[in-house]
Scaffold this motif. Structure first.
Motif, PDB file in Angstrom:
ATOM      1  N   ASN A   7       0.718  -1.324  -0.074  1.00 30.74           N
ATOM      2  CA  ASN A   7      -0.089   0.011  -0.020  1.00 30.74           C
ATOM      3  C   ASN A   7       0.683   1.354   0.020  1.00 30.74           C
ATOM      4  O   ASN A   7       1.950   1.428   0.534  1.00 30.74           O
ATOM      5  CB  ASN A   7      -0.872  -0.117   1.306  1.00 30.74           C
ATOM      6  N   TRP A   8       0.435   2.401  -0.839  1.00 32.34           N
ATOM      7  CA  TRP A   8       1.073   3.218  -0.678  1.00 32.34           C
ATOM      8  C   TRP A   8       0.020   4.446  -0.907  1.00 32.34           C
ATOM      9  O   TRP A   8      -0.651   4.605  -2.117  1.00 32.34           O
ATOM     10  CB  TRP A   8       2.143   3.780  -1.628  1.00 32.34           C
ATOM     11  N   ASN A   9      -0.412   5.178   0.158  1.00 35.36           N
ATOM     12  CA  ASN A   9      -1.367   6.265   0.018  1.00 35.36           C
ATOM     13  C   ASN A   9      -2.763   5.697  -0.489  1.00 35.36           C
ATOM     14  O   ASN A   9      -3.449   6.387  -1.138  1.00 35.36           O
ATOM     15  CB  ASN A   9      -1.043   7.770  -0.653  1.00 35.36           C
ATOM     16  N   GLY A  10      -3.211   4.599  -0.145  1.00 33.22           N
ATOM     17  CA  GLY A  10      -4.168   3.882  -0.618  1.00 33.22           C
ATOM     18  C   GLY A  10      -5.397   3.604   0.639  1.00 33.22           C
ATOM     19  O   GLY A  10      -6.212   2.766   0.094  1.00 33.22           O
ATOM     20  N   LYS A  11      -5.379   4.354   1.467  1.00 29.46           N
ATOM     21  CA  LYS A  11      -6.512   4.257   2.582  1.00 29.46           C
ATOM     22  C   LYS A  11      -7.634   3.910   1.917  1.00 29.46           C
ATOM     23  O   LYS A  11      -8.756   3.424   2.260  1.00 29.46           O
ATOM     24  CB  LYS A  11      -6.234   5.500   3.565  1.00 29.46           C
ATOM     25  N   HIS A  12      -8.172   4.846   0.767  1.00 27.59           N
ATOM     26  CA  HIS A  12      -9.457   4.910   0.192  1.00 27.59           C
ATOM     27  C   HIS A  12      -9.907   3.557  -0.375  1.00 27.59           C
ATOM     28  O   HIS A  12     -11.020   3.138  -0.679  1.00 27.59           O
ATOM     29  CB  HIS A  12      -9.766   6.093  -0.728  1.00 27.59           C
ATOM     30  N   LEU A  13      -8.836   2.638  -0.849  1.00 28.79           N
ATOM     31  CA  LEU A  13      -8.828   1.334  -1.447  1.00 28.79           C
ATOM     32  C   LEU A  13      -8.975   0.262  -0.440  1.00 28.79           C
ATOM     33  O   LEU A  13      -9.522  -0.862  -0.916  1.00 28.79           O
ATOM     34  CB  LEU A  13      -7.554   1.098  -2.286  1.00 28.79           C
ATOM     35  N   LEU A  14      -8.321   0.533   0.877  1.00 31.39           N
ATOM     36  CA  LEU A  14      -8.198  -0.665   1.472  1.00 31.39           C
ATOM     37  C   LEU A  14      -9.615  -1.403   2.138  1.00 31.39           C
ATOM     38  O   LEU A  14      -9.398  -2.629   2.199  1.00 31.39           O
ATOM     39  CB  LEU A  14      -7.289  -0.090   2.745  1.00 31.39           C
TER      40      LEU A  14
ATOM     41  N   LEU B  90      -1.840  -9.649  -3.279  1.00 31.58           N
ATOM     42  CA  LEU B  90      -2.973  -8.926  -3.882  1.00 31.58           C
ATOM     43  C   LEU B  90      -2.842  -7.539  -3.792  1.00 31.58           C
ATOM     44  O   LEU B  90      -2.318  -7.050  -2.516  1.00 31.58           O
ATOM     45  CB  LEU B  90      -4.213  -9.352  -2.726  1.00 31.58           C
ATOM     46  N   ASN B  91      -3.155  -6.870  -4.869  1.00 36.32           N
ATOM     47  CA  ASN B  91      -3.146  -5.312  -4.873  1.00 36.32           C
ATOM     48  C   ASN B  91      -3.952  -4.763  -4.086  1.00 36.32           C
ATOM     49  O   ASN B  91      -5.246  -5.323  -3.752  1.00 36.32           O
ATOM     50  CB  ASN B  91      -3.395  -5.095  -6.368  1.00 36.32           C
ATOM     51  N   ASN B  92      -4.017  -3.546  -3.390  1.00 37.55           N
ATOM     52  CA  ASN B  92      -4.939  -2.865  -2.560  1.00 37.55           C
ATOM     53  C   ASN B  92      -5.926  -2.324  -3.391  1.00 37.55           C
ATOM     54  O   ASN B  92      -7.232  -1.901  -2.706  1.00 37.55           O
ATOM     55  CB  ASN B  92      -3.912  -1.779  -1.908  1.00 37.55           C
ATOM     56  N   ASP B  93      -5.808  -2.290  -4.694  1.00 35.67           N
ATOM     57  CA  ASP B  93      -6.926  -1.999  -5.650  1.00 35.67           C
ATOM     58  C   ASP B  93      -7.909  -3.001  -6.201  1.00 35.67           C
ATOM     59  O   ASP B  93      -8.712  -3.065  -6.752  1.00 35.67           O
ATOM     60  CB  ASP B  93      -6.789  -1.036  -6.604  1.00 35.67           C
ATOM     61  N   ALA B  94      -7.746  -4.127  -5.441  1.00 30.30           N
ATOM     62  CA  ALA B  94      -8.511  -5.450  -5.854  1.00 30.30           C
ATOM     63  C   ALA B  94      -9.437  -5.982  -4.847  1.00 30.30           C
ATOM     64  O   ALA B  94      -9.093  -5.803  -3.413  1.00 30.30           O
ATOM     65  CB  ALA B  94      -7.409  -6.613  -6.128  1.00 30.30           C
ATOM     66  N   GLU B  95     -10.567  -6.526  -5.105  1.00 25.77           N
ATOM     67  CA  GLU B  95     -11.362  -7.085  -4.643  1.00 25.77           C
ATOM     68  C   GLU B  95     -11.541  -8.552  -4.854  1.00 25.77           C
ATOM     69  O   GLU B  95     -11.940  -9.203  -5.745  1.00 25.77           O
ATOM     70  CB  GLU B  95     -12.735  -6.459  -4.702  1.00 25.77           C
ATOM     71  N   ALA B  96     -11.134  -9.363  -3.722  1.00 24.21           N
ATOM     72  CA  ALA B  96     -11.151 -10.944  -4.083  1.00 24.21           C
ATOM     73  C   ALA B  96     -12.630 -11.513  -3.835  1.00 24.21           C
ATOM     74  O   ALA B  96     -13.044 -11.357  -3.018  1.00 24.21           O
ATOM     75  CB  ALA B  96     -10.077 -11.649  -3.220  1.00 24.21           C
TER      76      ALA B  96
END
Length: 337
Positions: free
Chosen positions: A12-19, A88-94
Protein backbone atom coordinates in the motif's frame (compact mmCIF):
# COMPACT_ATOMS: atom_id res chain seq x y z
CA UNK A 1 -6.52 -22.01 14.96
CA UNK A 2 -3.81 -24.19 13.41
CA UNK A 3 -0.75 -22.58 11.89
CA UNK A 4 -1.75 -20.78 8.67
CA UNK A 5 -0.69 -22.25 5.35
CA UNK A 6 -0.82 -18.97 3.37
CA UNK A 7 0.55 -15.50 3.98
CA UNK A 8 -1.43 -12.90 2.03
CA UNK A 9 0.64 -9.79 1.30
CA UNK A 10 -0.96 -6.46 0.38
CA UNK A 11 1.29 -3.51 -0.47
CA UNK A 12 0.00 0.00 0.00
CA UNK A 13 1.04 3.56 -0.74
CA UNK A 14 -1.49 6.25 0.16
CA UNK A 15 -4.31 3.84 -0.63
CA UNK A 16 -6.45 4.28 2.48
CA UNK A 17 -9.52 4.82 0.28
CA UNK A 18 -8.88 1.48 -1.46
CA UNK A 19 -8.17 -0.69 1.56
CA UNK A 20 -11.67 -1.35 2.95
CA UNK A 21 -12.83 -3.13 -0.21
CA UNK A 22 -9.63 -5.17 -0.40
CA UNK A 23 -9.40 -6.15 3.27
CA UNK A 24 -13.11 -6.85 3.63
CA UNK A 25 -12.84 -9.26 0.71
CA UNK A 26 -10.10 -11.09 2.60
CA UNK A 27 -12.32 -11.29 5.67
CA UNK A 28 -14.87 -13.02 3.46
CA UNK A 29 -12.57 -15.77 2.16
CA UNK A 30 -13.88 -19.33 2.46
CA UNK A 31 -10.32 -20.55 2.88
CA UNK A 32 -9.45 -19.53 6.41
CA UNK A 33 -5.93 -20.85 6.97
CA UNK A 34 -4.13 -17.61 6.19
CA UNK A 35 -2.68 -14.51 7.77
CA UNK A 36 -2.60 -11.06 6.20
CA UNK A 37 0.36 -8.68 6.07
CA UNK A 38 0.01 -5.11 4.85
CA UNK A 39 3.29 -3.51 3.82
CA UNK A 40 2.91 0.26 3.85
CA UNK A 41 5.31 2.25 1.68
CA UNK A 42 5.56 5.38 3.80
CA UNK A 43 1.95 6.50 3.32
CA UNK A 44 0.99 9.97 4.52
CA UNK A 45 -2.80 9.50 4.31
CA UNK A 46 -3.28 7.68 7.62
CA UNK A 47 -3.34 4.20 6.11
CA UNK A 48 -1.31 2.59 8.90
CA UNK A 49 -3.43 3.87 11.79
CA UNK A 50 -6.61 3.13 9.87
CA UNK A 51 -5.69 -0.53 9.30
CA UNK A 52 -4.43 -1.07 12.84
CA UNK A 53 -7.66 0.34 14.23
CA UNK A 54 -10.21 -1.22 11.88
CA UNK A 55 -8.45 -4.48 10.89
CA UNK A 56 -6.59 -5.72 13.99
CA UNK A 57 -6.12 -9.15 12.41
CA UNK A 58 -3.79 -7.61 9.81
CA UNK A 59 -0.07 -7.42 10.60
CA UNK A 60 1.16 -4.02 9.44
CA UNK A 61 4.75 -3.68 8.20
CA UNK A 62 5.42 0.08 7.98
CA UNK A 63 8.30 1.24 5.81
CA UNK A 64 9.73 4.76 6.22
CA UNK A 65 9.43 5.73 2.55
CA UNK A 66 8.07 4.58 -0.79
CA UNK A 67 10.43 1.75 -1.66
CA UNK A 68 8.38 0.48 -4.61
CA UNK A 69 6.48 -2.73 -5.21
CA UNK A 70 9.44 -5.10 -5.40
CA UNK A 71 11.18 -4.02 -2.19
CA UNK A 72 7.95 -3.83 -0.19
CA UNK A 73 6.92 -7.35 -1.12
CA UNK A 74 10.41 -8.68 -0.49
CA UNK A 75 10.45 -7.25 3.03
CA UNK A 76 7.24 -9.16 3.71
CA UNK A 77 8.37 -12.35 1.96
CA UNK A 78 11.50 -12.43 4.12
CA UNK A 79 9.25 -12.94 7.15
CA UNK A 80 7.03 -15.64 5.65
CA UNK A 81 7.16 -19.11 7.20
CA UNK A 82 4.02 -20.51 5.54
CA UNK A 83 4.20 -22.91 2.55
CA UNK A 84 2.44 -20.41 0.29
CA UNK A 85 2.48 -16.65 -0.22
CA UNK A 86 -0.37 -14.83 -1.97
CA UNK A 87 -0.03 -11.31 -3.32
CA UNK A 88 -3.05 -9.06 -3.72
CA UNK A 89 -3.15 -5.45 -4.93
CA UNK A 90 -4.73 -2.92 -2.62
CA UNK A 91 -7.10 -1.91 -5.44
CA UNK A 92 -8.39 -5.47 -5.83
CA UNK A 93 -11.44 -7.20 -4.42
CA UNK A 94 -11.14 -10.97 -4.14
CA UNK A 95 -14.06 -13.32 -4.69
CA UNK A 96 -14.81 -15.46 -1.59
CA UNK A 97 -13.42 -18.54 -3.38
CA UNK A 98 -10.25 -16.78 -4.60
CA UNK A 99 -7.75 -18.17 -2.13
CA UNK A 100 -9.44 -21.57 -1.89
CA UNK A 101 -9.24 -21.96 -5.68
CA UNK A 102 -5.56 -20.99 -5.86
CA UNK A 103 -4.46 -23.29 -3.05
CA UNK A 104 -6.48 -26.17 -4.46
CA UNK A 105 -4.88 -25.71 -7.89
CA UNK A 106 -1.32 -25.81 -6.55
CA UNK A 107 -2.16 -28.84 -4.42
CA UNK A 108 -3.45 -30.64 -7.53
CA UNK A 109 -0.61 -29.59 -9.84
CA UNK A 110 2.80 -30.40 -8.32
CA UNK A 111 4.73 -29.04 -11.36
CA UNK A 112 3.17 -25.62 -10.77
CA UNK A 113 5.30 -23.27 -8.73
CA UNK A 114 2.75 -20.49 -8.89
CA UNK A 115 -0.82 -19.76 -9.92
CA UNK A 116 -2.48 -16.89 -11.78
CA UNK A 117 -5.93 -15.48 -11.05
CA UNK A 118 -8.68 -14.41 -13.43
CA UNK A 119 -8.72 -10.64 -13.02
CA UNK A 120 -11.77 -8.69 -14.21
CA UNK A 121 -12.33 -4.95 -14.16
CA UNK A 122 -13.79 -3.65 -10.93
CA UNK A 123 -16.21 -1.34 -12.72
CA UNK A 124 -16.74 -3.73 -15.66
CA UNK A 125 -16.85 -7.17 -14.03
CA UNK A 126 -18.17 -8.74 -17.22
CA UNK A 127 -14.82 -8.00 -18.91
CA UNK A 128 -11.45 -9.69 -18.36
CA UNK A 129 -8.57 -7.52 -17.23
CA UNK A 130 -6.13 -10.40 -17.60
CA UNK A 131 -6.08 -14.18 -17.40
CA UNK A 132 -2.44 -14.68 -16.55
CA UNK A 133 0.52 -13.17 -18.39
CA UNK A 134 1.94 -14.12 -21.76
CA UNK A 135 5.35 -13.38 -23.27
CA UNK A 136 6.02 -12.81 -26.96
CA UNK A 137 8.93 -13.70 -29.22
CA UNK A 138 9.52 -9.95 -29.42
CA UNK A 139 10.66 -10.02 -25.80
CA UNK A 140 7.70 -8.31 -24.14
CA UNK A 141 4.94 -9.45 -21.82
CA UNK A 142 1.26 -8.97 -22.56
CA UNK A 143 -1.96 -9.15 -20.59
CA UNK A 144 -3.53 -12.39 -21.66
CA UNK A 145 -7.24 -12.20 -22.42
CA UNK A 146 -7.75 -8.47 -21.85
CA UNK A 147 -11.13 -7.32 -23.14
CA UNK A 148 -12.62 -10.80 -23.43
CA UNK A 149 -15.99 -11.61 -21.82
CA UNK A 150 -15.60 -12.72 -18.22
CA UNK A 151 -16.99 -16.18 -19.01
CA UNK A 152 -14.11 -16.75 -21.43
CA UNK A 153 -10.91 -18.40 -20.27
CA UNK A 154 -12.96 -20.86 -18.24
CA UNK A 155 -10.54 -23.77 -17.96
CA UNK A 156 -7.29 -24.32 -16.11
CA UNK A 157 -4.27 -24.14 -18.37
CA UNK A 158 -0.55 -23.53 -18.30
CA UNK A 159 0.49 -19.92 -18.93
CA UNK A 160 3.79 -18.10 -19.02
CA UNK A 161 3.32 -16.18 -15.80
CA UNK A 162 1.12 -14.48 -13.24
CA UNK A 163 0.36 -10.87 -12.42
CA UNK A 164 1.66 -10.26 -8.90
CA UNK A 165 -1.46 -8.22 -8.23
CA UNK A 166 -3.34 -11.47 -7.58
CA UNK A 167 -1.22 -14.61 -7.47
CA UNK A 168 -0.18 -17.51 -5.25
CA UNK A 169 3.43 -18.70 -4.99
CA UNK A 170 5.08 -21.72 -3.42
CA UNK A 171 7.61 -20.33 -0.97
CA UNK A 172 9.93 -23.23 -1.79
CA UNK A 173 10.07 -21.94 -5.39
CA UNK A 174 10.68 -18.34 -4.34
CA UNK A 175 13.50 -19.35 -2.02
CA UNK A 176 15.13 -21.25 -4.87
CA UNK A 177 14.80 -18.70 -7.68
CA UNK A 178 14.89 -15.56 -5.55
CA UNK A 179 12.32 -12.90 -4.76
CA UNK A 180 11.52 -9.82 -6.85
CA UNK A 181 14.42 -7.89 -8.39
CA UNK A 182 14.60 -4.73 -6.29
CA UNK A 183 16.31 -2.76 -9.06
CA UNK A 184 12.99 -2.78 -10.94
CA UNK A 185 11.20 -0.63 -8.30
CA UNK A 186 7.79 -1.07 -9.98
CA UNK A 187 6.46 -2.77 -13.13
CA UNK A 188 7.72 -5.96 -14.82
CA UNK A 189 9.12 -7.36 -11.57
CA UNK A 190 6.48 -10.08 -11.80
CA UNK A 191 7.35 -10.78 -15.45
CA UNK A 192 11.00 -11.13 -14.47
CA UNK A 193 10.08 -13.52 -11.67
CA UNK A 194 7.85 -15.55 -14.00
CA UNK A 195 10.69 -15.82 -16.54
CA UNK A 196 13.17 -16.94 -13.88
CA UNK A 197 10.68 -19.53 -12.68
CA UNK A 198 10.22 -20.87 -16.22
CA UNK A 199 13.98 -21.14 -16.65
CA UNK A 200 14.20 -23.30 -13.53
CA UNK A 201 11.39 -25.61 -14.64
CA UNK A 202 8.53 -24.17 -12.57
CA UNK A 203 5.24 -23.78 -14.38
CA UNK A 204 2.35 -21.38 -13.85
CA UNK A 205 -1.24 -22.58 -13.76
CA UNK A 206 -4.08 -20.22 -14.65
CA UNK A 207 -7.02 -20.75 -12.27
CA UNK A 208 -10.33 -19.45 -13.68
CA UNK A 209 -12.16 -19.94 -10.37
CA UNK A 210 -9.80 -17.53 -8.60
CA UNK A 211 -11.61 -14.33 -9.56
CA UNK A 212 -10.43 -10.87 -8.52
CA UNK A 213 -12.08 -7.56 -9.42
CA UNK A 214 -9.25 -5.18 -10.16
CA UNK A 215 -9.26 -1.39 -10.00
CA UNK A 216 -6.65 -1.18 -12.80
CA UNK A 217 -3.84 1.37 -12.57
CA UNK A 218 -5.25 2.97 -9.41
CA UNK A 219 -1.81 3.84 -8.04
CA UNK A 220 0.50 4.65 -10.93
CA UNK A 221 -1.98 5.66 -13.63
CA UNK A 222 -2.28 4.51 -17.24
CA UNK A 223 0.35 5.98 -19.58
CA UNK A 224 1.63 8.25 -16.83
CA UNK A 225 5.32 9.21 -17.08
CA UNK A 226 6.27 6.73 -14.29
CA UNK A 227 4.32 3.97 -16.04
CA UNK A 228 6.06 4.56 -19.36
CA UNK A 229 9.49 5.05 -17.79
CA UNK A 230 9.59 2.05 -15.47
CA UNK A 231 7.68 -0.21 -17.84
CA UNK A 232 9.93 0.39 -20.83
CA UNK A 233 13.15 0.46 -18.86
CA UNK A 234 12.34 -2.79 -17.12
CA UNK A 235 11.19 -4.63 -20.25
CA UNK A 236 14.81 -4.42 -21.44
CA UNK A 237 16.16 -5.70 -18.16
CA UNK A 238 13.78 -8.68 -18.22
CA UNK A 239 14.97 -9.53 -21.73
CA UNK A 240 18.69 -9.12 -21.01
CA UNK A 241 18.61 -11.10 -17.78
CA UNK A 242 16.49 -14.02 -18.87
CA UNK A 243 16.49 -14.70 -22.60
CA UNK A 244 18.82 -17.66 -23.34
CA UNK A 245 21.64 -16.90 -25.74
CA UNK A 246 20.36 -19.08 -28.58
CA UNK A 247 16.94 -17.49 -28.35
CA UNK A 248 18.41 -14.00 -28.46
CA UNK A 249 19.44 -14.71 -32.04
CA UNK A 250 15.81 -15.63 -32.82
CA UNK A 251 14.22 -12.74 -30.94
CA UNK A 252 16.54 -9.74 -31.23
CA UNK A 253 15.12 -8.46 -34.55
CA UNK A 254 11.49 -8.71 -33.38
CA UNK A 255 12.54 -7.05 -30.13
CA UNK A 256 14.12 -4.10 -31.95
CA UNK A 257 11.04 -3.76 -34.17
CA UNK A 258 8.85 -3.78 -31.08
CA UNK A 259 10.94 -1.03 -29.47
CA UNK A 260 10.78 1.13 -32.59
CA UNK A 261 7.01 0.70 -32.88
CA UNK A 262 6.56 1.48 -29.18
CA UNK A 263 8.71 4.60 -29.49
CA UNK A 264 6.64 5.90 -32.41
CA UNK A 265 3.47 5.17 -30.49
CA UNK A 266 4.57 7.07 -27.40
CA UNK A 267 6.03 9.88 -29.51
CA UNK A 268 2.57 10.47 -30.96
CA UNK A 269 1.10 10.43 -27.44
CA UNK A 270 3.58 12.99 -26.16
CA UNK A 271 5.65 10.52 -24.13
CA UNK A 272 8.58 10.13 -26.53
CA UNK A 273 11.02 11.86 -24.18
CA UNK A 274 10.08 9.67 -21.24
CA UNK A 275 10.37 6.57 -23.44
CA UNK A 276 13.86 7.60 -24.62
CA UNK A 277 14.94 8.31 -21.04
CA UNK A 278 13.75 4.82 -20.06
CA UNK A 279 15.89 3.19 -22.74
CA UNK A 280 18.92 5.28 -21.79
CA UNK A 281 18.63 4.22 -18.17
CA UNK A 282 18.15 0.63 -19.29
CA UNK A 283 21.46 0.86 -21.14
CA UNK A 284 23.12 2.36 -18.09
CA UNK A 285 22.06 -0.63 -16.01
CA UNK A 286 23.18 -3.32 -18.45
CA UNK A 287 26.37 -4.08 -16.54
CA UNK A 288 24.43 -4.98 -13.43
CA UNK A 289 21.87 -6.93 -15.44
CA UNK A 290 24.54 -8.96 -17.27
CA UNK A 291 26.03 -9.88 -13.91
CA UNK A 292 22.63 -11.20 -12.83
CA UNK A 293 22.21 -12.90 -16.20
CA UNK A 294 25.32 -15.01 -15.72
CA UNK A 295 23.91 -16.57 -12.56
CA UNK A 296 20.42 -17.04 -13.98
CA UNK A 297 21.63 -18.71 -17.18
CA UNK A 298 24.11 -20.90 -15.31
CA UNK A 299 21.29 -22.34 -13.23
CA UNK A 300 18.83 -22.74 -16.12
CA UNK A 301 17.41 -26.27 -16.28
CA UNK A 302 14.92 -25.97 -19.17
CA UNK A 303 15.93 -26.49 -22.83
CA UNK A 304 15.64 -23.44 -25.10
CA UNK A 305 13.14 -25.32 -27.26
CA UNK A 306 10.70 -25.76 -24.40
CA UNK A 307 10.91 -22.09 -23.52
CA UNK A 308 10.42 -21.12 -27.17
CA UNK A 309 7.20 -23.14 -27.28
CA UNK A 310 5.84 -21.19 -24.30
CA UNK A 311 6.21 -17.82 -26.10
CA UNK A 312 3.49 -16.19 -28.16
CA UNK A 313 4.42 -15.77 -31.83
CA UNK A 314 2.68 -12.41 -32.31
CA UNK A 315 5.23 -9.63 -32.04
CA UNK A 316 3.44 -6.34 -31.46
CA UNK A 317 -0.24 -5.86 -32.25
CA UNK A 318 -1.64 -8.34 -29.74
CA UNK A 319 0.70 -6.83 -27.18
CA UNK A 320 -0.60 -3.34 -27.88
CA UNK A 321 -4.27 -4.31 -28.06
CA UNK A 322 -4.01 -6.34 -24.87
CA UNK A 323 -2.66 -3.31 -23.03
CA UNK A 324 -5.74 -1.28 -23.92
CA UNK A 325 -8.76 -1.12 -21.71
CA UNK A 326 -12.00 -1.82 -23.61
CA UNK A 327 -13.60 1.41 -24.72
CA UNK A 328 -10.39 3.44 -24.47
CA UNK A 329 -7.46 4.01 -26.76
CA UNK A 330 -4.56 2.74 -24.80
CA UNK A 331 -1.06 2.11 -24.00
CA UNK A 332 1.74 -0.32 -24.18
CA UNK A 333 3.02 0.11 -20.69
CA UNK A 334 3.94 -3.23 -19.20
CA UNK A 335 2.03 -4.46 -16.21
CA UNK A 336 -0.09 -1.60 -14.95
CA UNK A 337 0.05 -1.24 -11.20
Amino acid sequence: MDSPSVSVIVTNWNGKHLLPRCLESLRGQRFRSFRTLLVDNGSTDGSVDFVRRRYPEVTVVPLPRNTGFAVANNRALETVSTPYAALLNNDAEADPRWLLSLVDALERHPPAGFAASKMVFLDQPATVDRAGDGYTVAGAAFLRGRGAPSDAYSREEWVFGACAGAALYRMSMLREIGFFDEDFFILCEDVDLSFRAQLRGYRCIFVPGAVVRHGWASTIGRDSPPSVFYGHRNVEWVYVKNMPSRLIFRTILPHVIYDIAAFLYFLIRGRGGVFAKAKMEALGGLGKMFAKRRKIQRLRSVPEGDLWKSMDREMFWKRRIAAERPGERGTGAEGEA
